[in-house]
Design an enzyme around this catalytic site. Structure first.
Site, PDB file in Angstrom:
ATOM      1  N   GLU A  43       2.890   5.686   5.370  1.00 20.07           N
ATOM      2  CA  GLU A  43       4.151   4.946   5.193  1.00 20.07           C
ATOM      3  C   GLU A  43       3.971   3.493   4.774  1.00 20.07           C
ATOM      4  OE1 GLU A  43       7.753   5.868   7.870  1.00 20.07           O
ATOM      5  OE2 GLU A  43       6.058   6.651   9.007  1.00 20.07           O
ATOM      6  N   THR A  48       5.122   5.164  -3.330  1.00 15.60           N
ATOM      7  CA  THR A  48       6.171   4.356  -3.967  1.00 15.60           C
ATOM      8  C   THR A  48       5.569   3.579  -5.147  1.00 15.60           C
ATOM      9  OG1 THR A  48       7.158   4.156  -1.786  1.00 15.60           O
ATOM     10  CG2 THR A  48       8.032   2.709  -3.482  1.00 15.60           C
ATOM     11  N   ARG A 251      11.578   9.455   1.011  1.00 18.19           N
ATOM     12  CA  ARG A 251      10.331   9.495   1.781  1.00 18.19           C
ATOM     13  C   ARG A 251       9.800  10.927   1.853  1.00 18.19           C
ATOM     14  NH1 ARG A 251       5.455   8.805   3.472  1.00 18.19           N
ATOM     15  NH2 ARG A 251       5.059   9.365   5.615  1.00 18.19           N
ATOM     16  N   ASP A 273      -3.147   9.002  -5.789  1.00 16.29           N
ATOM     17  CA  ASP A 273      -2.369   8.682  -4.583  1.00 16.29           C
ATOM     18  C   ASP A 273      -2.804   9.645  -3.481  1.00 16.29           C
ATOM     19  OD1 ASP A 273      -0.381   8.081  -2.709  1.00 16.29           O
ATOM     20  OD2 ASP A 273       1.132   9.331  -3.703  1.00 16.29           O
ATOM     21  N   GLN A 277      -1.744   9.553   6.319  1.00 14.38           N
ATOM     22  CA  GLN A 277      -1.700   9.945   7.736  1.00 14.38           C
ATOM     23  C   GLN A 277      -3.106  10.340   8.170  1.00 14.38           C
ATOM     24  OE1 GLN A 277       1.066   9.808   9.594  1.00 14.38           O
ATOM     25  NE2 GLN A 277       2.502   9.321   7.946  1.00 14.38           N
TER      26      GLN A 277
HETATM   27  N1  LIG Z   1      12.140  -1.800   1.983  1.00 13.36           N
HETATM   28  C1  LIG Z   1      10.974  -1.357   1.522  1.00 13.36           C
HETATM   29  N2  LIG Z   1      10.692  -0.040   1.629  1.00 13.36           N
HETATM   30  C2  LIG Z   1       9.500   0.367   1.128  1.00 13.36           C
HETATM   31  C3  LIG Z   1       8.582  -0.508   0.501  1.00 13.36           C
HETATM   32  N3  LIG Z   1       7.508   0.224   0.127  1.00 13.36           N
HETATM   33  C4  LIG Z   1       7.755   1.502   0.475  1.00 13.36           C
HETATM   34  N4  LIG Z   1       8.959   1.590   1.096  1.00 13.36           N
HETATM   35  C5  LIG Z   1       9.574   2.786   1.673  1.00 13.36           C
HETATM   36  O1  LIG Z   1       8.705   3.221   2.717  1.00 13.36           O
HETATM   37  C6  LIG Z   1       8.713   4.647   2.798  1.00 13.36           C
HETATM   38  C7  LIG Z   1       7.285   5.160   2.793  1.00 13.36           C
HETATM   39  O2  LIG Z   1       6.694   4.944   1.528  1.00 13.36           O
HETATM   40  P1  LIG Z   1       5.633   5.959   0.882  1.00 13.36           P
HETATM   41  O3  LIG Z   1       5.364   5.447  -0.500  1.00 13.36           O
HETATM   42  O4  LIG Z   1       6.086   7.348   1.033  1.00 13.36           O
HETATM   43  O5  LIG Z   1       4.374   5.703   1.836  1.00 13.36           O
HETATM   44  P2  LIG Z   1       2.913   6.311   1.699  1.00 13.36           P
HETATM   45  O6  LIG Z   1       1.972   5.192   1.922  1.00 13.36           O
HETATM   46  O7  LIG Z   1       2.777   7.066   0.431  1.00 13.36           O
HETATM   47  O8  LIG Z   1       2.867   7.308   2.955  1.00 13.36           O
HETATM   48  P3  LIG Z   1       1.910   8.608   3.157  1.00 13.36           P
HETATM   49  O9  LIG Z   1       2.154   9.514   2.000  1.00 13.36           O
HETATM   50  O10 LIG Z   1       2.348   9.178   4.456  1.00 13.36           O
HETATM   51  O11 LIG Z   1       0.504   8.086   3.213  1.00 13.36           O
HETATM   52  C8  LIG Z   1       9.562   5.142   1.630  1.00 13.36           C
HETATM   53  O12 LIG Z   1      10.848   5.498   2.119  1.00 13.36           O
HETATM   54  C9  LIG Z   1       9.659   3.944   0.706  1.00 13.36           C
HETATM   55  O13 LIG Z   1      10.889   3.913  -0.001  1.00 13.36           O
HETATM   56  C10 LIG Z   1       8.921  -1.897   0.415  1.00 13.36           C
HETATM   57  O14 LIG Z   1       8.174  -2.738  -0.093  1.00 13.36           O
HETATM   58  N5  LIG Z   1      10.131  -2.250   0.947  1.00 13.36           N
HETATM   59 MG   LIG Z   2       2.418   9.042   0.042  1.00 10.47          MG
END
Ligand SMILES: Nc1nc2c(ncn2[C@@H]2O[C@H](COP(=O)(O)OP(=O)(O)OP(=O)(O)O)[C@@H](O)[C@H]2O)c(=O)[nH]1
Ligand SMILES: [Mg+2]
Length: 426
Positions: A43, A48, A251, A273, A277
């Site tokens: 997360e 993103t 998400r 990517d 987790q």
């Molecule tokens: N407000 C805000 N939300 C963000 C930002 N970056 C990511 N998010 C939100 O955070 C959530 C998690 O982002 P992901 O890109 O799924 O995270 P990840 O690192 O890929 O997570 P894993 O796949 O579990 O490793 C999503 O709902 C995004 O929209 C940011 O800079 N600001």
């Molecule tokens: Mg991810």
């Protein structure tokens, strides 16, 4: 016979020259290929950033991907509603609870209890500006004390009304409707009923639920909760097609490695990517071969949150430990490190209400955004064991396309520049 022999040896020589040429071409191509990994705990925004790269390089999304984002947004909405209802019980908050009433009733007591602390000469009042708001140590302390008083008033009310079993009123009735829904209906394409939509809206508008959102660090609530709640009518429409901001807010926990490729000045960039987790990190090692750089993502806004995996470990502590193991990993010794201190939009807001020093006592700043961000930059940079290897740092807002375009332009240029050539990276 003789000529036959000479023909076959000629063709063998041709074949071997062709193979050599191919090998050389492959080698040249791999020299020009810039393999980048997106790493970090869960997360933090890795997927993103990958979505942003697709938008920036006009790679686009397939109809299947768009359909997945659509279902993800509906599922995000339903799981946020359920998470909030569970948290209302866990934190003992009654529906309809209005924290502002407790604040005005208790202001007198809170102010006087702080007098002693604020006149202590060792606690000199220091002021700093952040988004036009003034911060000083007593103000921060007062805010925290206020939260503690509000929390205890809320749980007293909750208990005196009979706890979670005896919730009554229209929001409790709406909550019962939400609880009874089956999330698999989203995957089977069933339209969300108007009754369910209005129940979620009622829940979201409740002041007690809003107070619960302000205490999200005490349970697990996804950052996109306000976004999906505020866009509920659009998201639940049967013909809803996600826009770019919707896609960026969706998400989906990564369990399948994704890759994108794009060219910059004749160099092919391949970005992977990987899931962040704990259970996903086992897959990382297989990707460390030939990696030119890794972008390490940290959600600095998560300094007061615990990990999704155990609800105990502080998220930044987990991230620091992971970063330490990567910076010290022998296979990544020559890898360029790009650090994205992400979610600065949420961090800015959180610094106004949640004192960083309570979670990181070694932080000596003024409680403002700038000093907090610099503190995390220093803390992560200190994990670099090789003085000859620099860490490129960027403060990012991954859901904002203009911010990420600017940052990625700097990143790609930095990777193509002499700094990395010195390390034999390109
Ligand atoms: N407000 C805000 N939300 C963000 C930002 N970056 C990511 N998010 C939100 O955070 C959530 C998690 O982002 P992901 O890109 O799924 O995270 P990840 O690192 O890929 O997570 P894993 O796949 O579990 O490793 C999503 O709902 C995004 O929209 C940011 O800079 N600001
Ligand atoms: Mg991810």
């Amino acid at each position: 016979m003789g000529s036959c022999q000479s023909t076959s040896s000629d063709s063998a020589a041709d074949r071997s020259r062709a193979i050599e040429r191919h090998l050389k071409e492959d080698k040249d191509a791999s020299k020009k290929e810039v393999k980048i990994l997106l790493l970090g705990t869960g997360e933090t925004g890795k997927s993103t950033v990958l979505k942003q790269m697709k938008l920036i390089h006009k790679i686009g999304f397939t109809p299947d991907e768009i359909a997945n984002f659509r279902s993800a947004l509906v599922l995000n909405l339903l799981s946020c509603a359920k998470e909030l209802m569970n948290a209302m019980d866990k934190l003992k908050i009654p529906y309809g609870f209005d924290p502002t009433q407790v604040v005005s009733a208790s202001r007198q007591i809170t102010e006087s209890s702080l007098d002693q602390w604020s006149t202590d000469p060792s606690n000199t009042s220091r002021t700093n500006s952040c988004d036009n708001e003034s911060f000083d140590a007593p103000t921060i302390r007062r805010r925290t004390a206020r939260f503690a008083e509000v929390a205890s008033a809320s749980s007293e009310l909750f208990m005196s009304a009979g706890g979670s079993e005896n919730r009554t009123g229209e929001v409790a009735a709406a909550a019962a409707i939400i609880r009874s829904m089956d999330p698999s209906m989203v995957l089977s394409g069933t339209t969300i009923s108007s009754k369910l939509i209005s129940s979620i809206k009622l829940l979201w508008r409740d002041p007690g639920v809003q107070y619960c959102v302000s205490r999200a660090a005490e349970y697990q609530l996804m950052d996109s909760c306000p976004y999906v709640m505020e866009n509920i009518d659009r998201i639940c429409c049967p013909d809803f097609t996600p826009t770019d901001p919707d896609i960026l807010a969706a998400r989906i926990m990564t369990t399948q490695i994704r890759e994108i490729r794009f060219k910059v000045h004749a160099h092919l960039f391949c970005v992977y990517d990987l899931g962040g987790q704990r259970s996903e990190r086992k897959k990382w090692m297989a990707f460390f071969d030939n990696v030119k750089a890794f972008i390490y993502m940290v959600a600095i806004s998560s300094y007061d949150q615990t990990c999704f995996e155990d609800s105990q470990t502080n998220r930044i502590t987990e991230s620091l430990n992971l970063f330490h193991s990567l910076t010290h990993h022998p296979a990544l010794k020559k890898t360029c490190i790009i650090l994205f201190l992400n979610k600065i939009d949420l961090f800015k807001e959180k610094m106004k209400v949640s004192p960083l020093v309570e979670y990181f006592p070694e932080y000596k700043g003024l409680g403002d955004y700038e000093s907090g961000a610099l503190y995390f930059e220093r803390t992560f940079r200190d994990e670099n064991p090789f003085s000859e290897r620099d860490i490129y740092t960027h403060f990012t807002w991954a859901t904002d396309t203009s911010n990420i375009s600017r940052v990625m332009e700097n990143v790609t240029m930095a990777l193509l520049r002499a700094a990395c050539e010195n390390l034999g990276l390109i």
